[in-house]
Write an enzyme that holds these catalytic residues in place. Structure first.
Site: not given
Ligand code: MG
Length: 275
Positions: A12, A10
């Protein structure tokens, strides 16, 4: 930790936070590359193209992100093209989503075209050019039987001066007016993870999903049948992580990526010794 051959990262809260690279991100990707492990960057975003996300990663110093970024928008286009190869799709999203649809062999329907025949599918993303006419067009297509997809269900998006309506708020308007439920592809749905694994030719049982969100990353990973690791550099506190149960519970919890890298190295050494 076990040894994994594919890492789904992932972005952010894991690789970066806003415009800032998080500690250990570059080192982790470098180690994965140098040991022949596969890395994919997963973005739940419905407005940036894979190339735009890759450019941001390259700017932050992540080694060769090109061709390794997979977005929820791309996953949605792939899912539609699997169901309707070469199909016609009305795209309620930014123009770059239409380009992605074309890339997977779909034919986006323009507003100028007649409403009949009904498109095979309606795809909802973050349509910053949304008008009442476009909403009406999408609604009529769904009522007439078009398949109904949304990239994600984000209620709103944080921006510099507050919030703006997210993709989910546009999908909700269509769900309300058609009494149909959109099929979601982005996290927490497993679609984005499954499509990424398929594209990479990776086996779910050899893959690790690394995220910062229990509801998004961990749930999506578990539903797709991959192991999950949570890092505490984003959405989730240590207390919340420890209390998570069921499909929100990650297999592994690390304070940050340097800790995850240390565990991954140890697991690789053990696997090598046992081999
Ligand atoms: Mg995230």
């Amino acid at each position: 930790m076990r040894d994994f051959s594919t890492y789904l990262l992932d972005l952010d809260g894991v690789v970066y936070r806003g415009q800032e690279l998080l500690p250990g991100a570059r080192e982790l990707v470098t180690w994965l590359d140098s040991t022949g492990r596969q890395t994919l960057f997963l973005s739940n975003n419905s407005f940036a193209t894979p190339e735009e996300v890759a450019a941001k990663l390259a700017g932050l110093g992540i080694p060769s992100p090109d061709g390794r970024v997979f977005t929820a928008g791309w996953a949605a286009a792939l899912a539609i093209s699997e169901q309707f190869p070469g199909g016609r799709v009305f795209v309620l999203a930014v123009p770059s989503m239409e380009a992605l649809a074309v890339r997977v062999g779909l034919r986006p329907v323009a507003m100028e075209e007649p409403e009949q025949p009904v498109p095979d599918a309606v795809l909802v993303g973050l349509d910053r050019g949304l008008t009442y006419a476009r909403l009406r067009r999408a609604m009529r297509a769904i009522l007439a039987g078009a398949a109904f997809y949304t990239v994600n269900r984000d209620p709103r998006l944080p921006v510099e001066d507050g919030f703006e309506p997210g993709t989910g708020s546009i999908a909700a308007a269509l769900e309300w007016s058609t009494a149909r439920t959109a099929e979601m592809i982005g996290k927490p749905a497993p679609g984005i993870v499954r499509q990424a694994l398929r594209l990479a030719g990776a086996a779910p049982e050899r893959a690790l999903m690394v995220g910062d969100g229990l509801e998004l990353d961990v749930v999506a990973g578990r539903r797709a049948g991959v192991a999950t690791a949570l890092v505490l550099t984003g959405l989730t506190s240590a207390e919340e992580a420890a209390k998570a149960t069921g499909e929100r519970a990650p297999e592994f919890i690390f304070p940050d990526l340097p800790a995850l890298l240390a565990a991954a190295r140890a697991a690789a050494d053990t696997a090598l010794r046992d081999a």
